[in-house]
Design a protein around this motif. Sequence first.
Motif, mmCIF file in Angstrom:
data_model
loop_
_atom_site.group_PDB
_atom_site.id
_atom_site.type_symbol
_atom_site.label_atom_id
_atom_site.label_comp_id
_atom_site.label_asym_id
_atom_site.label_seq_id
_atom_site.Cartn_x
_atom_site.Cartn_y
_atom_site.Cartn_z
ATOM 1 N N ALA A 50 1.020 -1.245 -0.050
ATOM 2 C CA ALA A 50 -0.006 -0.011 -0.149
ATOM 3 C C ALA A 50 1.098 1.303 0.103
ATOM 4 O O ALA A 50 0.547 2.342 -0.736
ATOM 5 C CB ALA A 50 -1.076 -0.176 1.198
ATOM 6 N N ALA A 51 2.021 1.218 0.575
ATOM 7 C CA ALA A 51 2.844 2.520 0.801
ATOM 8 C C ALA A 51 3.759 2.617 -0.499
ATOM 9 O O ALA A 51 3.564 3.569 -1.098
ATOM 10 C CB ALA A 51 3.824 2.330 1.934
ATOM 11 N N SER A 52 4.377 1.550 -0.998
ATOM 12 C CA SER A 52 5.368 1.704 -2.301
ATOM 13 C C SER A 52 4.820 1.416 -3.678
ATOM 14 O O SER A 52 5.313 1.715 -4.758
ATOM 15 C CB SER A 52 6.294 0.759 -1.818
ATOM 16 N N GLY A 53 3.561 0.868 -3.496
ATOM 17 C CA GLY A 53 2.884 0.305 -4.829
ATOM 18 C C GLY A 53 3.812 -0.705 -5.405
ATOM 19 O O GLY A 53 3.332 -1.283 -6.654
ATOM 20 N N VAL A 239 -9.669 -3.464 -5.326
ATOM 21 C CA VAL A 239 -9.639 -1.981 -5.436
ATOM 22 C C VAL A 239 -9.597 -1.593 -6.942
ATOM 23 O O VAL A 239 -8.477 -1.828 -7.565
ATOM 24 C CB VAL A 239 -8.176 -1.639 -4.621
ATOM 25 N N GLU A 240 -10.325 -0.541 -7.231
ATOM 26 C CA GLU A 240 -10.606 -0.216 -8.678
ATOM 27 C C GLU A 240 -10.459 1.333 -8.737
ATOM 28 O O GLU A 240 -10.267 1.724 -9.950
ATOM 29 C CB GLU A 240 -11.984 -0.268 -9.178
ATOM 30 N N ASN A 241 -10.176 2.077 -7.877
ATOM 31 C CA ASN A 241 -9.923 3.565 -8.148
ATOM 32 C C ASN A 241 -9.128 4.254 -6.866
ATOM 33 O O ASN A 241 -8.939 3.590 -5.617
ATOM 34 C CB ASN A 241 -11.340 4.367 -8.283
ATOM 35 N N GLU A 242 -8.728 5.381 -7.015
ATOM 36 C CA GLU A 242 -7.661 6.149 -6.082
ATOM 37 C C GLU A 242 -8.486 6.377 -4.922
ATOM 38 O O GLU A 242 -7.761 6.607 -3.830
ATOM 39 C CB GLU A 242 -7.512 7.273 -6.902
ATOM 40 N N ALA A 245 -8.342 3.610 -2.687
ATOM 41 C CA ALA A 245 -7.022 3.270 -2.349
ATOM 42 C C ALA A 245 -6.491 4.335 -1.347
ATOM 43 O O ALA A 245 -5.832 3.778 -0.330
ATOM 44 C CB ALA A 245 -6.052 3.387 -3.511
ATOM 45 N N ARG A 246 -6.983 5.614 -1.600
ATOM 46 C CA ARG A 246 -6.671 6.547 -0.268
ATOM 47 C C ARG A 246 -7.290 6.177 0.891
ATOM 48 O O ARG A 246 -6.591 6.218 1.893
ATOM 49 C CB ARG A 246 -6.882 7.766 -0.941
ATOM 50 N N TYR A 247 -8.589 5.986 1.093
ATOM 51 C CA TYR A 247 -9.236 5.631 2.076
ATOM 52 C C TYR A 247 -8.520 4.676 3.010
ATOM 53 O O TYR A 247 -8.433 4.601 4.149
ATOM 54 C CB TYR A 247 -10.771 5.326 1.671
ATOM 55 N N LEU A 248 -8.256 3.469 2.373
ATOM 56 C CA LEU A 248 -7.812 2.226 2.640
ATOM 57 C C LEU A 248 -6.322 2.604 3.195
ATOM 58 O O LEU A 248 -6.214 1.985 4.292
ATOM 59 C CB LEU A 248 -7.872 1.214 1.515
ATOM 60 N N ALA A 249 -5.569 3.083 2.510
ATOM 61 C CA ALA A 249 -4.166 3.578 3.025
ATOM 62 C C ALA A 249 -4.474 4.434 4.265
ATOM 63 O O ALA A 249 -3.579 3.976 5.172
ATOM 64 C CB ALA A 249 -3.588 4.194 1.874
ATOM 65 N N HIS A 251 -6.534 4.267 6.652
ATOM 66 C CA HIS A 251 -6.900 3.539 7.646
ATOM 67 C C HIS A 251 -5.939 2.348 7.841
ATOM 68 O O HIS A 251 -6.341 1.553 8.430
ATOM 69 C CB HIS A 251 -8.271 3.158 7.460
ATOM 70 N N GLY A 252 -4.770 2.264 7.370
ATOM 71 C CA GLY A 252 -3.893 1.455 7.614
ATOM 72 C C GLY A 252 -3.892 0.084 6.740
ATOM 73 O O GLY A 252 -3.124 -0.960 7.157
ATOM 74 N N CYS A 253 -4.478 -0.084 5.726
ATOM 75 C CA CYS A 253 -4.313 -1.250 5.051
ATOM 76 C C CYS A 253 -3.212 -1.680 4.561
ATOM 77 O O CYS A 253 -2.541 -0.642 4.000
ATOM 78 C CB CYS A 253 -5.372 -1.179 4.009
ATOM 79 N N ASP A 254 -2.664 -2.891 4.404
ATOM 80 C CA ASP A 254 -1.383 -3.111 4.056
ATOM 81 C C ASP A 254 -1.094 -3.355 2.648
ATOM 82 O O ASP A 254 -0.089 -3.002 2.292
ATOM 83 C CB ASP A 254 -0.836 -4.293 4.968
ATOM 84 N N GLN A 255 -2.016 -4.097 2.023
ATOM 85 C CA GLN A 255 -1.724 -4.391 0.638
ATOM 86 C C GLN A 255 -3.042 -4.292 -0.273
ATOM 87 O O GLN A 255 -3.989 -4.424 0.421
ATOM 88 C CB GLN A 255 -1.316 -5.920 0.624
ATOM 89 N N PHE A 256 -2.827 -4.016 -1.437
ATOM 90 C CA PHE A 256 -3.846 -3.806 -2.283
ATOM 91 C C PHE A 256 -3.832 -4.860 -3.445
ATOM 92 O O PHE A 256 -2.836 -5.010 -3.907
ATOM 93 C CB PHE A 256 -3.987 -2.244 -3.079
ATOM 94 N N GLN A 257 -5.076 -5.287 -3.901
ATOM 95 C CA GLN A 257 -5.253 -6.231 -5.160
ATOM 96 C C GLN A 257 -6.501 -5.744 -5.872
ATOM 97 O O GLN A 257 -7.408 -5.313 -5.152
ATOM 98 C CB GLN A 257 -5.342 -7.343 -4.809
ATOM 99 N N GLY A 258 -6.318 -5.292 -7.225
ATOM 100 C CA GLY A 258 -7.442 -4.817 -8.019
ATOM 101 C C GLY A 258 -7.166 -4.464 -9.211
ATOM 102 O O GLY A 258 -5.880 -4.244 -9.271
#
Length: 282
Positions: A50-53, A239-242, A245-249, A251-258
């Motif tokens: 989530a932090a580095s992409g 995860v389909e849009n920014e 992603a921003r909201y989840l990041a 709130h501390g979400c660690d990883q994204f898939q989408g």
Amino acid sequence: RAKEEGRNTFCYFSAEISTATLGELLLENDLFGALERGELLLHYQPKVDAASGEIVAAEALMRWHHRERGLISPEQFIPLAEENGLINAFGEWAIRAVCAQQRAWLDAGLLVVPVAVNISAHQFAQQDLPNMLAHALAEYGLPPQLLELELTESLLMRNSARAAAVLQTLRRMHVQVAIDDFGTGYSSLSYLRQFPVQSLKIDRSFVCQIGEHGEPVRLASAIIAMAHELDLTVIAEGVENEIQARYLAEHGCDQFQGYLYGRPQTAAAFGALLAERQLASA
Ligand code: C2E
Ligand code: MG
Ligand code: MG
Ligand code: MG
């Protein structure tokens, strides 16, 4: 009159059901030979930090290449395979296919990432997973850290005694496990304490409502906070849009898939992505 209506309704529905069933039967008939004909394949979807992409892992998703109908989604054929018992062979094939792929990428000099395989409830109930995994890993000479399993929350709830035991064994083997589709099964996080897993995937149905300010959105952030209290890595699926992603990041979400980060793609395309990432960091 009501009786007549009832009868009409019945006829109407039964005609519909029988067409659906015929299509399903034809499909199911073909499904029996799909593995032998080499029609199953895996697509790979990245999981990013989530932090580095950066790509940190991937999920293997099964597809069936039907000779007439083209690519068929697992949502269509996995339930059929579960009903007719093919799921055990399909599931074992997926695990071995991921191991073979990881071995091929390693041999090509790629810096690989852990790849997760989905396990269906039927398969989980019937197979000796630890034993099968141990054999597959040994055959391809892979470290267990390169293989992950995704088990759904509902699978764990339905088989909790057995699941706890199997998960203990997997932990001793250093095979990572994620709880898939979390939030759909109505289990509490404290209930999950009995299962030694490393990560939790927030179901797409919560993620897709972010931006709409509803109850599910607050639930998503509550899940993240509680999962962290249990020291679990949290992955958001779909995860389909920014905005999401921003909201989840935040709130501390660690990883994204989408789709925002990458669709499920062929092994060749995902291998190319790994190579690109390696070049960029060299
Ligand atoms: P899942 O494990 O929850 O996988 C995530 C699903 O969400 C995948 O659908 C993926 O393509 C889709 N997805 C990912 N990102 C996005 C996004 O941003 N937007 C949207 N709308 N969808 C996204 P797919 O590949 O059709 O797989 C569906 C389900 O089929 C999987 O859900 C899993 O439960 C099952 N499945 C797939 N492969 C296997 C397998 O090898 N074995 C078993 N037992 N089940 C499998
Ligand atoms: Mg999954
Ligand atoms: Mg999922
Ligand atoms: Mg799902």
